[in-house]
Design an enzyme around this catalytic site. Structure first.
Site, short mmCIF file in Angstrom:
data_model
loop_
_atom_site.label_atom_id
_atom_site.label_comp_id
_atom_site.label_asym_id
_atom_site.label_seq_id
_atom_site.Cartn_x
_atom_site.Cartn_y
_atom_site.Cartn_z
N CYS A 35 0.85 -1.19 0.00
CA CYS A 35 0.00 0.00 0.00
C CYS A 35 0.89 1.24 0.00
O CYS A 35 2.02 1.20 0.48
CB CYS A 35 -0.88 -0.04 1.27
N GLY A 36 0.38 2.34 -0.50
CA GLY A 36 1.13 3.59 -0.45
C GLY A 36 1.43 4.02 0.98
O GLY A 36 2.38 4.78 1.22
#
Length: 160
Positions: A35-36
């Site tokens: 995930c970012g």
């Protein structure tokens, strides 16, 4: 039923209740490895190391419901967290945080601390719930809220 009565599965497969954490301030987070926001693992670990001796724990719950950002199994997740971010805080088995399969813990968290405009939905990985030592949900924080921004709130709860 309180947060402490909730049964959870550790990342190693063992079942337990959160009673083990009664009396501690908790930061419960739905996490993901791709995930970012994944670099927040470093900030979560820093909070854990800073406050664990004062009765604080971060509890990580991997979730693969947002953009297939947690595709691995528990062994892969555990290895990634350990090798990439030196995570030592407790990690648990994958859970669902939205939909009909929502884990009972996240049902309780969302009900106690609704999101924007009173919605119970979780919008993305790294949504954070702060729980006081008595097991009461105190606040909910968005994925964009960096872990270090919660230090003051954690300090206040630990000083009670």
């Amino acid at each position: 039923m309180t947060i402490h009565d909730t049964e959870v599965r550790r990342i190693d497969g063992k079942l337990q209740t959160l009673a083990e954490y009664a009396g501690q301030v908790l930061l419960i987070v739905n996490v993901a490895s791709k995930c970012g926001f994944t670099p927040q693992y470093a900030g979560l670990e820093a909070l854990y190391r800073r406050y664990r001796d004062r009765g604080f724990a971060v509890l990580g719950f991997p979730c693969d419901q947002f953009g297939h950002q947690e595709p691995g199994d528990e062994a892969e997740i555990s290895s990634f967290c350990s090798l990439t971010y030196d995570v030592t805080f407790p990690m648990f088995a994958k859970v669902e945080v939205i939909g009909s399969g929502t884990h009972p813990l996240f049902q309780q968290l969302k009900k106690a601390a609704p999101g924007l405009l009173g919605t119970e939905g979780i919008k993305w990985n790294f949504t954070k719930f702060l729980v006081d030592a008595q097991g009461q949900v105190v606040s909910r924080h968005a994925p964009t809220d960096k872990p270090e921004s919660l230090a003051g709130e954690i300090e206040a709860l630990l000083s009670r």
